[in-house]
Design an enzyme around this catalytic site. Structure first.
Site, PDB file in Angstrom:
ATOM      1  N   SER A 160     -58.604  38.207  -4.594  1.00  0.00           N
ATOM      2  CA  SER A 160     -59.138  37.611  -3.714  1.00  0.00           C
ATOM      3  C   SER A 160     -58.208  37.333  -2.555  1.00  0.00           C
ATOM      4  CB  SER A 160     -59.828  36.674  -4.423  1.00  0.00           C
ATOM      5  OG  SER A 160     -58.814  35.865  -4.995  1.00  0.00           O
TER       6      SER A 160
ATOM      7  N   ASP B 169     -60.321  24.456  -2.203  1.00  0.00           N
ATOM      8  CA  ASP B 169     -60.876  25.043  -3.656  1.00  0.00           C
ATOM      9  C   ASP B 169     -59.712  25.182  -4.557  1.00  0.00           C
ATOM     10  OD1 ASP B 169     -59.548  27.266  -2.765  1.00  0.00           O
ATOM     11  OD2 ASP B 169     -61.159  28.457  -2.808  1.00  0.00           O
TER      12      ASP B 169
ATOM     13  N   HIS C 249     -57.416  29.483  -3.320  1.00  0.00           N
ATOM     14  CA  HIS C 249     -57.242  30.529  -2.157  1.00  0.00           C
ATOM     15  C   HIS C 249     -56.344  30.190  -1.148  1.00  0.00           C
ATOM     16  CE1 HIS C 249     -61.026  31.985  -4.226  1.00  0.00           C
ATOM     17  NE2 HIS C 249     -60.067  33.039  -4.404  1.00  0.00           N
TER      18      HIS C 249
HETATM   19  C1  LIG Z   1     -54.000  32.794  -4.267  1.00  0.00           C
HETATM   20  O1  LIG Z   1     -52.476  32.702  -4.049  1.00  0.00           O
HETATM   21  C2  LIG Z   1     -52.180  31.504  -4.484  1.00  0.00           C
HETATM   22  C3  LIG Z   1     -50.572  31.505  -3.940  1.00  0.00           C
HETATM   23  O2  LIG Z   1     -49.869  32.076  -4.892  1.00  0.00           O
HETATM   24  C4  LIG Z   1     -52.458  31.054  -5.969  1.00  0.00           C
HETATM   25  O3  LIG Z   1     -51.815  29.663  -5.943  1.00  0.00           O
HETATM   26  C5  LIG Z   1     -53.839  31.415  -6.219  1.00  0.00           C
HETATM   27  O4  LIG Z   1     -54.086  31.118  -7.580  1.00  0.00           O
HETATM   28  C6  LIG Z   1     -54.289  32.706  -5.537  1.00  0.00           C
HETATM   29  N1  LIG Z   1     -55.654  32.662  -6.187  1.00  0.00           N
HETATM   30  C7  LIG Z   1     -56.387  33.646  -6.550  1.00  0.00           C
HETATM   31  C8  LIG Z   1     -58.038  33.276  -6.892  1.00  0.00           C
HETATM   32  O5  LIG Z   1     -55.741  34.566  -7.152  1.00  0.00           O
END
Ligand SMILES: *[C@@H]1O[C@H](CO)[C@@H](O)[C@H](O)[C@H]1NC(C)=O
Ligand SMILES: *[C@@H]1O[C@H](CO)[C@@H](O)[C@H](O)[C@H]1NC(C)=O
Ligand SMILES: *[C@@H]1O[C@H](CO)[C@@H](O)[C@H](O)[C@H]1NC(C)=O
Ligand SMILES: *[C@@H]1O[C@H](CO)[C@@H](O)[C@H](O)[C@H]1NC(C)=O
Ligand SMILES: *[C@@H]1O[C@H](CO)[C@@H](O)[C@H](O)[C@H]1NC(C)=O
Length: 268
Positions: free
Chosen positions: A31, A232, A235
């Site tokens: 995502s 959230d 993201h």
């Molecule tokens: C998106 O990237 C951030 C920073 O690395 C991380 O904390 C987060 O878990 C990621 N979200 C997803 C759904 O992969």
């Protein structure tokens, strides 16, 4: 004389109208690569910062395998089961062209899929849908006139939930990169990996170590550490995606300049 001049003009015209070979960049992962910047309550706010504005020299391979002018959300017809927003791709592309105009036109090939639940690296195995889609799209992009110059990979958060997934991450990522290099006939295909700093589960360090521990030539890293998240808590926000896009561009260009003799920055 006249027929000769006509021929010269004709050839000159044909040459001038031959489109320049595209620099093809593949965007893959889940995502955060697809882009959720500016998405609140399943609606994208539509805000595009100046770093991510469209540019006639930046194209996107649409789901129907035709080139269209690129604009966010780049993955809207690929990551179709989620609301897509801003990702790193447009900032990346604008910065690459700003620093190295010779790479124009850029052809972005969005292949990241997060969906509503995230995707695991086991879904990128050689016979899986996501992998096959990536290879098909990359080949289609190249057939239309271009050179695949790199892959940007941002995935791993969904493999932090379960210990077995986390332990297998390194092997699976190496297999993925190896398969891609074979199937695209590009044994030194440059790859930039985003190292995750948080995830959906407790095994973040295992996945991160796996990512950083891959010692393959022409694989380099940028670190997502400290990038701001949306409300959230899952993201990257729009400003975070802009920062990530810049980091990816710099890593990509360093790789191109080190690896391509024609652009050898240390040569006189
Ligand atoms: C998106 O990237 C951030 C920073 O690395 C991380 O904390 C987060 O878990 C990621 N979200 C997803 C759904 O992969
Ligand atoms: C999203 O929905 C929640 C709960 O319905 C609400 O509190 C919040 O203000 C909304 N956020 C935006 C940006 O619309
Ligand atoms: C392919 O998709 C693009 C972008 O959605 C659209 O503008 C174009 O009309 C489509 N072309 C064909 C031949 O369907
Ligand atoms: C990296 O890739 C380039 C071609 O893209 C190749 O010329 C170079 O040898 C590769 N570097 C290494 C260390 O294999
Ligand atoms: C770059 O140029 C320098 C000096 O000309 C040379 O020593 C070096 O081997 C070159 N590196 C590559 C990767 O071509």
């Amino acid at each position: 004389m006249l027929p000769f001049m006509c021929l010269v003009l004709l050839l000159a015209g044909a040459y001038a109208s031959t489109p320049k070979e595209k620099s093809i960049i593949i965007l893959a992962g889940q995502s955060n690569m697809s882009g959720r910047g500016g998405v609140h309550n399943t609606t994208w706010d539509g805000f595009v910062p100046f770093q991510s504005q469209p540019n006639p020299s930046i194209l996107r391979l649409a789901a129907n395998l035709t080139w269209v002018q690129a604009r966010d959300p780049l993955h809207k017809d690929i990551d179709i089961h989620a609301t897509c927003g801003l990702g790193p791709g447009m900032t990346f592309a604008n910065r690459v062209l700003h620093k190295d105009p010779g790479l124009a036109p850029l052809g972005l090939v969005p292949c990241a899929v997060g969906g509503p639940m995230g995707t695991k690296i086991s879904e990128w195995g050689k016979h899986m849908f996501l992998y096959k889609q990536l290879v098909n799209r990359a080949k289609a992009a190249r057939e239309a006139g271009g050179l695949i110059r790199g892959v940007l990979w941002f995935q791993g958060e969904s493999d932090t939930v379960n210990e077995v997934d986390a332990r297998k991450y390194k092997r699976r990522l190496m297999n993925l990169f190896g398969n891609l290099r074979v199937d695209l006939g590009s044994p030194s295909l440059p790859i930039v990996v985003v190292a995750i700093t948080s995830g959906q589960g407790p095994y973040v360090e295992t996945v991160r170590k796996a990512q950083l521990g891959i010692k393959l030539h022409n694989v380099s890293y940028v670190d997502a550490k400290g990038l701001p998240l949306l409300q959230d808590k899952l993201h990257l926000s729009t400003p975070a995606q802009v920062r990530l896009g810049k980091m990816l561009a710099d890593a990509f260009l360093t790789q191109q300049h080190v690896t391509s003799p024609s652009n050898n920055i240390s040569s006189p």
